[in-house]
Design a protein around this motif. Structure first.
Motif, PDB file in Angstrom:
ATOM      1  N   TRP A  89       0.805  -1.224   0.000  1.00  0.00           N
ATOM      2  CA  TRP A  89       0.000   0.000   0.000  1.00  0.00           C
ATOM      3  C   TRP A  89       0.839   1.275   0.000  1.00  0.00           C
ATOM      4  O   TRP A  89       0.295   2.357  -0.122  1.00  0.00           O
TER       5      TRP A  89
ATOM      6  N   LYS B 172       0.921  -0.726  15.196  1.00  0.00           N
ATOM      7  CA  LYS B 172       2.219  -1.419  15.228  1.00  0.00           C
ATOM      8  C   LYS B 172       3.321  -0.468  15.712  1.00  0.00           C
ATOM      9  O   LYS B 172       4.133  -0.816  16.581  1.00  0.00           O
TER      10      LYS B 172
ATOM     11  N   SER C 234       5.827  -7.205   3.331  1.00  0.00           N
ATOM     12  CA  SER C 234       6.474  -7.474   4.618  1.00  0.00           C
ATOM     13  C   SER C 234       7.350  -8.732   4.546  1.00  0.00           C
ATOM     14  O   SER C 234       7.153  -9.607   3.692  1.00  0.00           O
TER      15      SER C 234
ATOM     16  N   GLN D 181      -0.962   0.020  10.917  1.00  0.00           N
ATOM     17  CA  GLN D 181       0.363   0.638  10.883  1.00  0.00           C
ATOM     18  C   GLN D 181       0.565   1.524  12.130  1.00  0.00           C
ATOM     19  O   GLN D 181       1.613   1.469  12.775  1.00  0.00           O
TER      20      GLN D 181
ATOM     21  N   GLU E 267      -5.133  -4.587   0.009  1.00  0.00           N
ATOM     22  CA  GLU E 267      -6.556  -4.333   0.317  1.00  0.00           C
ATOM     23  C   GLU E 267      -6.766  -2.921   0.884  1.00  0.00           C
ATOM     24  O   GLU E 267      -7.884  -2.431   0.928  1.00  0.00           O
TER      25      GLU E 267
ATOM     26  N   LYS F   6      -2.177  -8.182  -7.702  1.00  0.00           N
ATOM     27  CA  LYS F   6      -2.958  -8.230  -6.457  1.00  0.00           C
ATOM     28  C   LYS F   6      -2.544  -7.009  -5.649  1.00  0.00           C
ATOM     29  O   LYS F   6      -1.509  -6.995  -5.001  1.00  0.00           O
TER      30      LYS F   6
END
Ligand code: TXE
Length: 494
Positions: free
Chosen positions: A168, A351, A246, A348, A195, A192
């Motif tokens: 993203w 985290k 990641s 994010q 999301e 892909k």
């Protein structure tokens, strides 16, 4: 400060039903619904249905059907289509930039300059490879018994359908790297998107169709990756996976792709370091830190997160940096004066907040920042942390946010050893007025790309990719050709 007005095309785009882009058409998803959230407000922008597994299969089949004609198309024609797409993105720059800013929180200026202008530049660069992806003619040493002769040559043949899994943080640009590289080699793609940012690539695929790309050459499958990712990778038509994201997901992707005999390239980030040598002024060091660590809220895989500073300058540098960071204009990413927008998503922010809590417990000093802004957006003040030691968690775990970790060194050689002890190695930088000294350090820094007196700049001509735990394979330059083609040898007796 005023926000820019949204274009009518953008408002109309958000009012549409969205899903995926399969076989030359925008289709409504048949899978589970998910929301796209505006990170500046925490409010949903829209809800769309993810693709079902049957739709993922349809996208792969479409890409497979399109492959033969795309592979056999005259190379110059393929290059011309990529150039047309570049022109189209340049024409739609503002529309795409606004959609991306709304979904990702990237400031509108960065969306224009990096997502769009850089995507255009990369498309044009890759288009230039059309007609130049060649093999070699080889001298062979077989003995001749009856006057016969031998020759041999190699060809670079496209692999087939490429599954491009993208994150993203630069959802258009990173996808364009993969799409353009695959297409110019004669492969077709199923992308892909993340999301969190599923919309701009659907728009890009629509624009590609308007430019004349045949159905199936670019497909976009939207939805969470946990189910769709393995389905795309495990599909019989998938010849190669190109993944950016990641470390944990990348390693899972790699295991599953390799176990099924699929080619895979991985770009995974890590924990990049910047080493400032002791001949620089405090101002030069602070300017370097701001360039290396805080662009796009630090959400750049190549950004520096660990800063090694000469012991006699660290106090002055942190004092000056604190002033500059505290003066950063934080706010709506749709305001052209904003220098720092929100983090891209709630996960994010959570985290990074958790990592900062660990830092406090471990005795690291929060020099500035470390707090969120009031309100429902995902804003975190730009943060500088003076770590207690090289073994602090913040020196090892990627925050992927506007959080720099600072540590003093007495001996630059020892700092280099510490940097190289990292299990990661995507990018690093060394800063000095003594170019000879900087070049010597650059040779020994263990990273796929090392910048001298600069950081984070990517250029289509310069290969990019990681060593150690930061991935495998290279994008850009001529290095991408290996990743998207198979080398075929042809021997001839005459
Ligand atoms: O990444 P994921 P997330 C780092 C950064 C961030 C963290 C989590 O530290 O905080 O990753 O971000 C798809 N099989 N980076 O959760 O999961 C997913 O749908 C196949 C660094 O967003 O890696 C998305 O399209 N695919 C980074 C893509 O993988 C799967 C950029 C990346 O998502 C999948 C972004 C699966 N099982 C985050 N599960 C960088 N290096 O640039 C998910 N995906």
């Amino acid at each position: 400060m005023p926000q820019i007005p949204l274009l009518s095309e953008v408002t109309a785009f958000f009012a549409r039903d969205h899903g995926s882009y399969i076989d030359g058409e925008a289709v409504k998803g048949m899978g589970a619904p998910f929301q796209v959230i505006n990170p500046a407000t925490g409010e949903p922008l829209l809800t769309l249905n993810g693709a079902s597994l049957a739709q993922a299969d349809a996208a792969m089949r479409s890409a497979q059907r399109a492959f033969t004609a795309w592979r056999d198309m005259a190379t110059l024609q393929r290059g011309t289509l990529l150039l047309k797409l570049a022109d189209k993105l340049a024409e739609k720059r503002e529309e795409l930039a606004q959609i991306e800013t709304l979904c990702s929180g990237k400031t509108i200026q960065l969306a224009r300059m990096l997502e769009l202008d850089q995507s255009v530049a990369f498309l044009r660069y890759f288009a230039g490879w059309a007609g130049k992806i060649n093999g070699e003619t080889l001298d062979v040493s077989l003995p001749s018994f009856a006057g016969e002769k031998y020759t041999a040559f190699t060809r670079r043949q496209p692999l087939g359908v490429v599954v491009a899994i993208v994150p993203w943080n630069f959802s258009i640009m990173i996808a364009v790297w993969k799409i353009a590289a695959a297409l110019v080699c004669g492969c077709t793609v199923v992308v892909k998107p993340s999301e969190y940012t599923p919309l701009t690539l659907v728009r890009l695929a629509e624009l590609a169709s308007e430019c004349g790309f045949p159905p199936g050459v670019i497909n976009v499958v939207n939805g969470p990756g946990g189910e769709l990712g393995p389905a795309l990778i495990g599909h019989e038509s998938c010849a190669k996976v190109s993944f950016t994201g990641s470390v944990a997901t990348g390693n899972a992707v790699s295991r599953s792709a390799t176990a099924q005999g699929k080619r895979v390239t991985l770009e995974l980030g890590g924990k990049n370091a910047a080493l400032f040598l002791d001949d620089l002024s405090v101002t030069e060091i602070v300017n370097g830190i701001l360039e290396a660590g805080y662009l796009n809220q630090g959400q750049i895989c190549a950004a520096a997160e660990c800063f090694w500073l000469p012991a006699d300058k660290i106090d002055a540098v942190l004092e000056a940096l604190k002033v500059r960071l505290n003066n950063t204009v934080i706010g709506s990413p749709l305001d052209e004066n904003t220098a720092m927008g929100p983090l891209a998503n709630r996960a994010q922010l959570d985290k990074i907040s958790d990592l900062l809590a660990i830092a406090r417990r471990e005795g690291d000093e929060i020099v500035c920042g470390g707090e969120t802004l009031e309100g429902s957006g995902y804003f975190l003040r730009p943060t500088a942390v003076r770590v207690a030691s090289a073994s602090s968690t913040l020196m090892k775990e990627e925050t992927f946010g506007p959080v720099g970790s600072f540590i003093a060194y007495e001996d630059a050689e020892q700092a280099l050893q510490n940097i190289n002890a990292s299990p990661f190695g995507l990018a690093a930088s060394v800063w000095s007025r003594d170019i000879s000294q900087a070049l010597r350090f650059s040779e020994r820094l263990e990273a796929g790309i090392v910048w001298i007196n600069m950081h984070t700049f990517l250029d289509p001509a310069v290969p990019f990719g990681g060593v150690k735990g930061s991935g495998s394979g290279r994008e850009f330059g001529s290095a991408f050709i290996d990743d998207y083609t198979e080398l075929k040898s042809i021997m001839v007796r005459y």
